[in-house]
Design an enzyme around this catalytic site. Structure first.
Site, PDB file in Angstrom:
ATOM      1  N   LEU A  83       2.526   6.945  -1.508  1.00 45.99           N
ATOM      2  CA  LEU A  83       3.556   7.890  -1.682  1.00 45.99           C
ATOM      3  C   LEU A  83       3.698   8.373  -3.224  1.00 45.99           C
ATOM      4  CD1 LEU A  83       6.557   6.098   0.100  1.00 45.99           C
ATOM      5  CD2 LEU A  83       5.250   7.976   0.742  1.00 45.99           C
ATOM      6  N   VAL A 129       0.786  -1.225  -0.142  1.00 45.12           N
ATOM      7  CA  VAL A 129      -0.018  -0.119   0.003  1.00 45.12           C
ATOM      8  C   VAL A 129       0.876   1.259   0.077  1.00 45.12           C
ATOM      9  CG1 VAL A 129      -1.970   1.044   1.251  1.00 45.12           C
ATOM     10  CG2 VAL A 129      -1.706  -1.225   0.951  1.00 45.12           C
ATOM     11  N   CYS A 130       1.882   1.214   0.806  1.00 49.28           N
ATOM     12  CA  CYS A 130       2.849   2.336   0.858  1.00 49.28           C
ATOM     13  C   CYS A 130       3.374   3.086  -0.571  1.00 49.28           C
ATOM     14  CB  CYS A 130       4.125   2.068   1.661  1.00 49.28           C
ATOM     15  SG  CYS A 130       3.745   1.481   3.425  1.00 49.28           S
ATOM     16  N   PRO A 131       3.832   2.056  -1.442  1.00 50.85           N
ATOM     17  CA  PRO A 131       4.237   2.847  -2.712  1.00 50.85           C
ATOM     18  C   PRO A 131       3.058   3.692  -3.613  1.00 50.85           C
ATOM     19  CG  PRO A 131       4.300   0.547  -2.967  1.00 50.85           C
ATOM     20  CD  PRO A 131       3.953   0.909  -1.390  1.00 50.85           C
TER      21      PRO A 131
END
Length: 187
Positions: free
Chosen positions: A51, A46-48
């Site tokens: 970002l 999920v993080c990328p």
């Protein structure tokens, strides 16, 4: 959250930005609007997407006078490796802060100490270093940069228009409210 309307605490960290390693402190945040965008870890799922979403809106954020600091408990070296390995992360131009000592994550009260990771937290900070907005989401719930930008615009509007507040779903240019005794019970 107990950090809302508090001033950011002192910190010192190494970061990766535009192909270089840099050192930053809380003094680099003062004097401008800022977003601290905490996420659990580099090289995840999920993080990328989050970002990358912020990266897609970075030019507009810059026009609003907002600087972005993404923060995870990874080192600045890991941020560079991720930047080099991922097309999504490669487009990031904002500062990617390493917090391996957990100082910043502790300061913002997002650290999961039992895991050594930060929760997903978004903090909008005014030029005086005061936290104006806090959003924390669970591990699997990604955030939306457009909603973050709406909140930034609302915070900036309220800061520049004392006596006015932004109601639910407020968008730039929409009607605001001026709280008063005459308004009580009329909304």
């Amino acid at each position: 959250m107990s950090v809302i309307n508090t001033t950011i605490k002192p910190f010192k960290a190494s970061a990766f930005k535009n192909g270089k390693f840099i050192d930053i402190t809380e003094k680099d945040v003062l004097g401008k609007w800022a977003v601290f965008f905490f996420y659990p870890a580099d090289f995840t799922f999920v993080c990328p997407t989050e970002l990358g979403d912020v990266a897609d809106h970075y030019a507009e954020l810059q026009k609003l006078g907002v600087e972005v600091f993404s923060v995870s408990t990874d080192t600045h070296f890991v941020h560079k490796a991720w930047h080099d390995a991922s097309d999504t992360i490669r487009k990031i131009q904002y500062t990617m802060v390493g917090d391996p000592t957990w100082e910043i994550s502790n300061n913002f009260e997002v650290l999961r100490a039992d895991q050594g990771l930060a929760n997903r937290g978004t903090f909008i900070i005014d030029p005086q270093g005061v936290i104006q907005s806090v959003e924390i989401t669970a591990e699997g719930i990604g955030r939306n940069a457009e909603e973050m930008m709406r909140k930034i615009k609302a915070a900036q509007y309220v800061a520049s228009h004392p006596g006015e507040v932004c109601p639910a779903k407020w968008e730039e240019g929409a009607k605001t409210l001026a709280p008063s005794l005459d308004l009580v019970g009329k909304i």
